[in-house]
Write an enzyme that holds these catalytic residues in place. Sequence first.
Site, short mmCIF file in Angstrom:
data_model
loop_
_atom_site.label_atom_id
_atom_site.label_comp_id
_atom_site.label_asym_id
_atom_site.label_seq_id
_atom_site.Cartn_x
_atom_site.Cartn_y
_atom_site.Cartn_z
N ILE A 98 0.82 -1.11 0.17
CA ILE A 98 -0.06 0.11 0.05
C ILE A 98 0.84 1.33 -0.09
O ILE A 98 1.79 1.22 0.35
CB ILE A 98 -0.91 -0.08 1.39
CG1 ILE A 98 -2.14 1.10 1.47
CG2 ILE A 98 -0.17 -0.07 2.41
CD1 ILE A 98 -3.01 1.13 2.40
N CYS A 99 0.14 2.37 -0.55
CA CYS A 99 0.79 3.46 -0.46
C CYS A 99 1.96 3.66 -1.17
O CYS A 99 2.05 3.30 -2.62
CB CYS A 99 1.33 3.90 0.86
SG CYS A 99 1.54 5.57 1.46
N ALA A 100 3.45 4.09 -0.63
CA ALA A 100 4.75 4.12 -1.83
C ALA A 100 5.12 2.91 -1.95
O ALA A 100 6.13 2.52 -2.83
CB ALA A 100 5.67 4.98 -0.95
N TYR A 122 0.55 5.24 -4.05
CA TYR A 122 0.12 6.48 -3.73
C TYR A 122 0.32 7.46 -4.97
O TYR A 122 1.33 7.37 -5.70
CB TYR A 122 1.16 7.14 -2.53
CG TYR A 122 0.71 8.42 -2.00
CD1 TYR A 122 -0.12 8.29 -1.04
CD2 TYR A 122 1.10 9.66 -2.34
CE1 TYR A 122 -0.75 9.78 -0.52
CE2 TYR A 122 0.97 10.84 -1.68
CZ TYR A 122 -0.07 10.74 -0.86
OH TYR A 122 -0.51 11.97 0.00
N SER A 162 -2.74 -0.76 -2.99
CA SER A 162 -3.71 0.28 -2.47
C SER A 162 -2.87 1.61 -2.56
O SER A 162 -1.65 1.45 -2.58
CB SER A 162 -4.49 -0.04 -1.21
OG SER A 162 -5.54 0.72 -0.88
#
Length: 426
Positions: free
Chosen positions: A139-141, A161, A188
């Site tokens: 998720i994210c980076a 992200y 995500s």
Amino acid sequence: MAAASSVLRCAAAASRRLLLSRSFGSGSGGGETAKRVLVPVAAGTEPIEAAATADVLNRAGARVTVATADPVRDEGLVVEAAYGVKLVADGRVADLEGEAFDLIALPGGMPGSVNLRDCKVLEKMVKKHAENGGLYGAICAAPAVTLAYWGMLKGLKATCYPSFMEKFTAEVIPVNSRVVVDRNVVTSQGPGTAIEFALALVEQLYGKEKMEEVAGPLHVRPQHGAEYTIEELNSVEWKCSGTPQVLVSVANGLEEMEALNLIDILRRAGANVTVASVEDKLQIVTRRHKFNLIADVMLDEAIKMQFDFIVMPGGLQGAQKFSSTKKLVDLLKKHAESNKPYGAICASPAHFLEPHGLLKGKKATAFPPMSHLLTDQSACKHRVAIDGNLITSRAPGTATEFALAIVEKLFGQEKAVSIAKELIFI
């Protein structure tokens, strides 16, 4: 903030899509051996993402191991996560090589994602896991900085992200969605999509029925990414002289997602947040026993300080400990008598504020199964309720809204909207 409500809307309907390609397992997982999940963390890991992943999967019945990928240091298993949050891992990634897991899920954050990427043992574990057809996610980076760097998203649809999309290698098929599932990979976008990410992982491991069973008590938003509302009654300005000084009280048995949303988001906004333990030591054992936290100070030290806002996360055991801690009760009563703002979420309005008369003449909300304990239940339908200098909320799934509402009252709507977008909450 409008007198009746504050409404924040997501502009792009496309970002609300959830792409699903396959399921890893069927049914609710009842009667099966507990599935093993690895959540690796490192210095700079985004705490909301790590906590939501571990917490939600634990609720589904998985046996979750939170392991640090950091090099061995004097701090032992303490991990310096983002925004000054200190977590205590269960063990080290280096000691788990050769262990079998049903899922490996990487939280994001910077430089957390880089630190995970540079852990050679973790890279080897995830690659072997994937070669064996295991479910993995990020998720994210982390999808771009970690998985794509390792070459583990080739030919797959993935998200991350938004500002890291350009870091995807050419072999990745980028998709601007809150959660994407393609084959055995779940990706995500950020802290504001962390619960959605975790629930997608539950669905892949256990099936839709189990996912819905887990989602219910969390009281997640009916429509992710679209809008949220804050019900404000008897609107008053929350005044601070300079940088808001915020006290977050913590106790054993607290809900980690609630505590970490408060700490993370209020620090993002620029508040000076002090986390104070009401126990006999700084280390706090959370409700799910997956994210033990290290408080900044003991309550005795916090009492000597001045605060503009005091807030309590929930969790039944934690709320009961707050209620039985006379020094905290006295501190909050004195604070409230000075017309300074205070708040609580989940079990704490019912099991701490109500018994000590801190809801007298106020409208509040609480964890729905406990709302009958409130004398005035007229505001219990609201996810976040503000009545003058009091703010309350319902559950882990409303914790981000709760924290953003506090930001709005302390810093203004523009700041709250900015952070909501930064989180990918809207």
